[in-house]
Design a protein around this motif. Sequence first.
Motif, PDB file in Angstrom:
ATOM      1  N   ARG A  13       0.651  -7.358   8.878  1.00 43.38           N
ATOM      2  CA  ARG A  13      -0.555  -6.635   8.474  1.00 43.38           C
ATOM      3  C   ARG A  13      -0.361  -5.987   7.103  1.00 43.38           C
ATOM      4  O   ARG A  13      -1.234  -6.054   6.240  1.00 43.38           O
ATOM      5  CB  ARG A  13      -0.905  -5.570   9.515  1.00 43.38           C
ATOM      6  CG  ARG A  13      -2.263  -4.936   9.323  1.00 43.38           C
ATOM      7  CD  ARG A  13      -2.584  -3.937  10.427  1.00 43.38           C
ATOM      8  NE  ARG A  13      -1.864  -2.687  10.253  1.00 43.38           N
ATOM      9  CZ  ARG A  13      -2.178  -1.745   9.353  1.00 43.38           C
ATOM     10  NH1 ARG A  13      -3.195  -1.933   8.538  1.00 43.38           N
ATOM     11  NH2 ARG A  13      -1.487  -0.636   9.264  1.00 43.38           N
ATOM     12  N   GLN A  14       0.807  -5.404   6.888  1.00 42.31           N
ATOM     13  CA  GLN A  14       1.103  -4.765   5.608  1.00 42.31           C
ATOM     14  C   GLN A  14       1.194  -5.790   4.482  1.00 42.31           C
ATOM     15  O   GLN A  14       0.713  -5.559   3.371  1.00 42.31           O
ATOM     16  CB  GLN A  14       2.403  -3.960   5.696  1.00 42.31           C
ATOM     17  CG  GLN A  14       2.314  -2.756   6.607  1.00 42.31           C
ATOM     18  CD  GLN A  14       1.266  -1.755   6.161  1.00 42.31           C
ATOM     19  OE1 GLN A  14       1.068  -1.534   4.975  1.00 42.31           O
ATOM     20  NE2 GLN A  14       0.575  -1.168   7.113  1.00 42.31           N
ATOM     21  N   ILE A  15       1.816  -6.920   4.766  1.00 40.91           N
ATOM     22  CA  ILE A  15       1.924  -7.980   3.760  1.00 40.91           C
ATOM     23  C   ILE A  15       0.545  -8.537   3.429  1.00 40.91           C
ATOM     24  O   ILE A  15       0.233  -8.776   2.257  1.00 40.91           O
ATOM     25  CB  ILE A  15       2.898  -9.084   4.222  1.00 40.91           C
ATOM     26  CG1 ILE A  15       4.330  -8.550   4.138  1.00 40.91           C
ATOM     27  CG2 ILE A  15       2.738 -10.350   3.388  1.00 40.91           C
ATOM     28  CD1 ILE A  15       5.378  -9.479   4.686  1.00 40.91           C
ATOM     29  N   ASP A  16      -0.294  -8.735   4.439  1.00 35.67           N
ATOM     30  CA  ASP A  16      -1.649  -9.221   4.196  1.00 35.67           C
ATOM     31  C   ASP A  16      -2.410  -8.263   3.277  1.00 35.67           C
ATOM     32  O   ASP A  16      -3.105  -8.683   2.357  1.00 35.67           O
ATOM     33  CB  ASP A  16      -2.419  -9.399   5.507  1.00 35.67           C
ATOM     34  CG  ASP A  16      -1.960 -10.609   6.308  1.00 35.67           C
ATOM     35  OD1 ASP A  16      -1.368 -11.535   5.720  1.00 35.67           O
ATOM     36  OD2 ASP A  16      -2.209 -10.622   7.531  1.00 35.67           O
ATOM     37  N   LEU A  19      -0.951  -8.543  -0.243  1.00 35.80           N
ATOM     38  CA  LEU A  19      -1.394  -9.815  -0.833  1.00 35.80           C
ATOM     39  C   LEU A  19      -2.821  -9.703  -1.364  1.00 35.80           C
ATOM     40  O   LEU A  19      -3.111 -10.148  -2.481  1.00 35.80           O
ATOM     41  CB  LEU A  19      -1.332 -10.938   0.205  1.00 35.80           C
ATOM     42  CG  LEU A  19      -0.074 -11.769   0.246  1.00 35.80           C
ATOM     43  CD1 LEU A  19      -0.063 -12.668   1.476  1.00 35.80           C
ATOM     44  CD2 LEU A  19       0.075 -12.585  -1.006  1.00 35.80           C
ATOM     45  N   HIS A  20      -3.688  -9.119  -0.576  1.00 35.51           N
ATOM     46  CA  HIS A  20      -5.080  -8.955  -1.006  1.00 35.51           C
ATOM     47  C   HIS A  20      -5.143  -8.137  -2.297  1.00 35.51           C
ATOM     48  O   HIS A  20      -5.845  -8.509  -3.249  1.00 35.51           O
ATOM     49  CB  HIS A  20      -5.894  -8.286   0.103  1.00 35.51           C
ATOM     50  CG  HIS A  20      -7.291  -7.964  -0.304  1.00 35.51           C
ATOM     51  ND1 HIS A  20      -8.269  -8.927  -0.443  1.00 35.51           N
ATOM     52  CD2 HIS A  20      -7.871  -6.791  -0.638  1.00 35.51           C
ATOM     53  CE1 HIS A  20      -9.386  -8.349  -0.837  1.00 35.51           C
ATOM     54  NE2 HIS A  20      -9.169  -7.052  -0.960  1.00 35.51           N
ATOM     55  N   LYS A  21      -4.411  -7.041  -2.338  1.00 39.93           N
ATOM     56  CA  LYS A  21      -4.415  -6.175  -3.520  1.00 39.93           C
ATOM     57  C   LYS A  21      -3.839  -6.897  -4.741  1.00 39.93           C
ATOM     58  O   LYS A  21      -4.360  -6.762  -5.856  1.00 39.93           O
ATOM     59  CB  LYS A  21      -3.635  -4.896  -3.239  1.00 39.93           C
ATOM     60  CG  LYS A  21      -4.333  -3.994  -2.251  1.00 39.93           C
ATOM     61  CD  LYS A  21      -3.465  -2.815  -1.863  1.00 39.93           C
ATOM     62  CE  LYS A  21      -4.111  -2.036  -0.736  1.00 39.93           C
ATOM     63  NZ  LYS A  21      -3.221  -1.020  -0.193  1.00 39.93           N
ATOM     64  N   LEU A  22      -2.766  -7.648  -4.537  1.00 35.93           N
ATOM     65  CA  LEU A  22      -2.174  -8.393  -5.652  1.00 35.93           C
ATOM     66  C   LEU A  22      -3.124  -9.454  -6.202  1.00 35.93           C
ATOM     67  O   LEU A  22      -3.232  -9.635  -7.413  1.00 35.93           O
ATOM     68  CB  LEU A  22      -0.863  -9.059  -5.216  1.00 35.93           C
ATOM     69  CG  LEU A  22       0.369  -8.162  -5.165  1.00 35.93           C
ATOM     70  CD1 LEU A  22       1.504  -8.873  -4.443  1.00 35.93           C
ATOM     71  CD2 LEU A  22       0.788  -7.777  -6.569  1.00 35.93           C
TER      72      LEU A  22
END
Length: 67
Positions: A13-16, A19-22
Motif C-alpha cells: 500500500r505504501q509503495i503504491d 509510485l503514484h506520487k512519483l
Amino acid sequence: MEYSKDDLIEAKRQIDSTLHKLKETVKTLESKENVSRLKSQITLAKRRIKAFEIANYFLENEIKKDK
C-alpha cells in the motif's frame, strides 16, 4: 526474514502510494519550461519508479504465496 501478511499488504500500500506520487512528479517536471535543466531529477524519479515497480512485483508474489 519473515514478515506477516499484514506487513506485506501495508508495504504494498505504501509503495503504491509512493509510485503514484512519483509518477505525478515526473508529469509535473516534464511539463515545466527548461526541461533540460531538470533532466537529472526526471531521470532519478523514473529510476525510483522502476525500483518500486520491481519491489511491488515481488511483494505481490509473496502476498499470493501466503494465501
